[in-house]
Scaffold this motif. Structure first.
Motif, PDB file in Angstrom:
ATOM      1  N   GLU A   6       0.831  -1.202   0.000  1.00  0.00           N
ATOM      2  CA  GLU A   6       0.000   0.000   0.000  1.00  0.00           C
ATOM      3  C   GLU A   6       0.870   1.258   0.000  1.00  0.00           C
ATOM      4  O   GLU A   6       2.002   1.247   0.509  1.00  0.00           O
ATOM      5  CB  GLU A   6      -0.903   0.046   1.235  1.00  0.00           C
ATOM      6  CG  GLU A   6      -1.823  -1.136   1.419  1.00  0.00           C
ATOM      7  CD  GLU A   6      -1.257  -2.180   2.357  1.00  0.00           C
ATOM      8  OE1 GLU A   6      -2.044  -2.936   2.953  1.00  0.00           O
ATOM      9  OE2 GLU A   6      -0.008  -2.225   2.495  1.00  0.00           O
ATOM     10  N   ARG A  19      -5.676   9.493  -1.750  1.00  0.00           N
ATOM     11  CA  ARG A  19      -5.860   8.348  -2.639  1.00  0.00           C
ATOM     12  C   ARG A  19      -4.863   7.287  -2.262  1.00  0.00           C
ATOM     13  O   ARG A  19      -3.657   7.483  -2.361  1.00  0.00           O
ATOM     14  CB  ARG A  19      -5.664   8.739  -4.093  1.00  0.00           C
ATOM     15  CG  ARG A  19      -6.029   7.631  -5.077  1.00  0.00           C
ATOM     16  CD  ARG A  19      -5.505   7.929  -6.453  1.00  0.00           C
ATOM     17  NE  ARG A  19      -6.094   7.074  -7.480  1.00  0.00           N
ATOM     18  CZ  ARG A  19      -5.464   6.734  -8.604  1.00  0.00           C
ATOM     19  NH1 ARG A  19      -4.246   7.184  -8.841  1.00  0.00           N
ATOM     20  NH2 ARG A  19      -6.065   5.968  -9.492  1.00  0.00           N
ATOM     21  N   SER A  21      -3.167   3.567  -2.845  1.00  0.00           N
ATOM     22  CA  SER A  21      -2.881   2.631  -3.925  1.00  0.00           C
ATOM     23  C   SER A  21      -2.368   1.330  -3.337  1.00  0.00           C
ATOM     24  O   SER A  21      -1.739   1.316  -2.290  1.00  0.00           O
ATOM     25  CB  SER A  21      -1.817   3.202  -4.874  1.00  0.00           C
ATOM     26  OG  SER A  21      -2.250   4.398  -5.470  1.00  0.00           O
ATOM     27  N   CYS A  22      -2.643   0.249  -4.036  1.00  0.00           N
ATOM     28  CA  CYS A  22      -2.162  -1.060  -3.620  1.00  0.00           C
ATOM     29  C   CYS A  22      -1.608  -1.766  -4.845  1.00  0.00           C
ATOM     30  O   CYS A  22      -2.340  -1.992  -5.818  1.00  0.00           O
ATOM     31  CB  CYS A  22      -3.282  -1.878  -2.995  1.00  0.00           C
ATOM     32  SG  CYS A  22      -2.838  -3.584  -2.612  1.00  0.00           S
ATOM     33  N   ARG A  72     -10.051  -0.542  -9.614  1.00  0.00           N
ATOM     34  CA  ARG A  72      -8.920  -1.422  -9.871  1.00  0.00           C
ATOM     35  C   ARG A  72      -8.506  -1.332 -11.323  1.00  0.00           C
ATOM     36  O   ARG A  72      -9.313  -1.028 -12.201  1.00  0.00           O
ATOM     37  CB  ARG A  72      -9.231  -2.862  -9.474  1.00  0.00           C
ATOM     38  CG  ARG A  72     -10.278  -3.546 -10.300  1.00  0.00           C
ATOM     39  CD  ARG A  72     -10.693  -4.879  -9.676  1.00  0.00           C
ATOM     40  NE  ARG A  72      -9.588  -5.839  -9.673  1.00  0.00           N
ATOM     41  CZ  ARG A  72      -9.620  -6.996  -9.014  1.00  0.00           C
ATOM     42  NH1 ARG A  72     -10.695  -7.329  -8.304  1.00  0.00           N
ATOM     43  NH2 ARG A  72      -8.592  -7.826  -9.073  1.00  0.00           N
ATOM     44  N   MET A  78      -3.315  -3.352  -9.877  1.00  0.00           N
ATOM     45  CA  MET A  78      -3.430  -2.276  -8.897  1.00  0.00           C
ATOM     46  C   MET A  78      -4.872  -2.141  -8.422  1.00  0.00           C
ATOM     47  O   MET A  78      -5.821  -2.381  -9.181  1.00  0.00           O
ATOM     48  CB  MET A  78      -3.003  -0.931  -9.500  1.00  0.00           C
ATOM     49  CG  MET A  78      -1.555  -0.842  -9.918  1.00  0.00           C
ATOM     50  SD  MET A  78      -0.428  -0.724  -8.519  1.00  0.00           S
ATOM     51  CE  MET A  78      -0.900   0.857  -7.827  1.00  0.00           C
ATOM     52  N   TYR A  80      -7.216   0.782  -5.971  1.00  0.00           N
ATOM     53  CA  TYR A  80      -7.143   2.135  -5.425  1.00  0.00           C
ATOM     54  C   TYR A  80      -8.313   2.392  -4.483  1.00  0.00           C
ATOM     55  O   TYR A  80      -9.381   1.790  -4.596  1.00  0.00           O
ATOM     56  CB  TYR A  80      -7.181   3.164  -6.550  1.00  0.00           C
ATOM     57  CG  TYR A  80      -6.153   2.931  -7.627  1.00  0.00           C
ATOM     58  CD1 TYR A  80      -6.488   2.261  -8.795  1.00  0.00           C
ATOM     59  CD2 TYR A  80      -4.844   3.382  -7.477  1.00  0.00           C
ATOM     60  CE1 TYR A  80      -5.549   2.045  -9.789  1.00  0.00           C
ATOM     61  CE2 TYR A  80      -3.894   3.166  -8.463  1.00  0.00           C
ATOM     62  CZ  TYR A  80      -4.258   2.500  -9.619  1.00  0.00           C
ATOM     63  OH  TYR A  80      -3.318   2.284 -10.595  1.00  0.00           O
ATOM     64  N   CYS A  96      -4.747  -3.230   2.357  1.00  0.00           N
ATOM     65  CA  CYS A  96      -5.220  -3.817   1.112  1.00  0.00           C
ATOM     66  C   CYS A  96      -5.272  -5.330   1.293  1.00  0.00           C
ATOM     67  O   CYS A  96      -4.416  -5.913   1.974  1.00  0.00           O
ATOM     68  CB  CYS A  96      -4.246  -3.447  -0.002  1.00  0.00           C
ATOM     69  SG  CYS A  96      -4.540  -4.236  -1.582  1.00  0.00           S
TER      70      CYS A  96
END
Length: 125
Positions: A6, A19, A21-22, A72, A78, A80, A96
């Motif tokens: 993450e 925001r 992200s993963c 995604r 990814m 989000y 995540c």
């Protein structure tokens, strides 16, 4: 070896946005659901949002519905979490998670096989 990493956490004032992200590596999760959970100090880890493999169906915790958006990009592996109108009660470590196989449940922690290390989100009042 499967890894979920993450990023995007931080400190923000109430009403602001972040925001998350993963990034997933080690295998593709394009066929399975992914989700975001959070854990505040002294509390249990709780469901925040989930998205099916196609991205066509999303699920949200009631208190974040309308403020958070999960998405995604399967081509990039990814997922989000766009968080708007943040509140102090959103402060937590955000995780995540990915399912390794199809499951009918999306909100239980036990329904997910892989987890990231978490990213801290702090919302000041």
């Amino acid at each position: 070896q499967v890894q979920l990493v993450e990023s995007g956490g931080g400190l923000v004032q109430a009403g602001g946005s972040l925001r998350l992200s993963c990034a997933a590596s080690g295998r593709t999760f394009s066929g399975h659901a992914m989700g975001w959970f959070r854990q505040a100090p002294g509390k249990e880890r709780e469901f925040v949002a989930a998205i099916t493999w196609s991205g066509g169906i999303t699920y949200y915790k009631d208190s974040v519905n309308g403020r958070f958006t999960i998405s995604r990009d399967n081509a990039k592996n990814m997922v989000y979490l766009q968080m708007n109108s943040l509140k102090p009660e959103d402060t937590a470590v955000y995780y995540c998670a990915a399912q390794g196989m199809y499951r009918a449940n999306y909100i239980r922690t036990q329904a997910y096989d892989y987890w990231g290390q978490g990213t801290q989100v702090t919302v000041s009042s």
